[in-house]
Design a protein around this motif. Structure first.
Motif: not given
Length: 104
Positions: A77-83
């Protein structure tokens, strides 16, 4: 390896024992993109090799296992947040060589 991962790794070992027709399982280590690519490649290779050694210690023939680390090169996934970062830090199992099923 986190203790919370033992259950799934034990299931993988049982699956390998129950399916001798699986001749080769590739264990792929992955990381998020934090830090240098070089450090992440080393980390992902170590992650995959740790899983390989765990499975060997569970009785799986080392010749049936190979490991490789891809660092941050194959994100889920695109790394937009900690999750998202967490999702990209993972190990995947790829069946590489499965023999033909025995006739009934």
């Amino acid at each position: 390896i986190r203790p919370s991962s033992y259950s799934i790794l034990n299931q993988v070992a049982l699956m390998m024992k129950a399916n001798p027709d699986i001749k080769k399982l590739r264990i792929e280590g992955h990381t998020d993109s934090r830090g240098s690519r070089e450090m992440n490649i080393v980390l992902s290779k170590a992650r995959a090799n740790s899983v390989r050694l765990y499975l060997i210690n569970q009785g799986i023939d080392p010749r049936r296992l190979e490991s490789e680390g891809y660092g941050p090169d194959r994100p889920l996934v695109e790394e937009v947040d900690d999750a998202a970062l967490q999702k990209n830090r993972r190990v995947e199992f790829i069946i590489k060589d499965e023999g033909a099923a025995a006739p009934p």
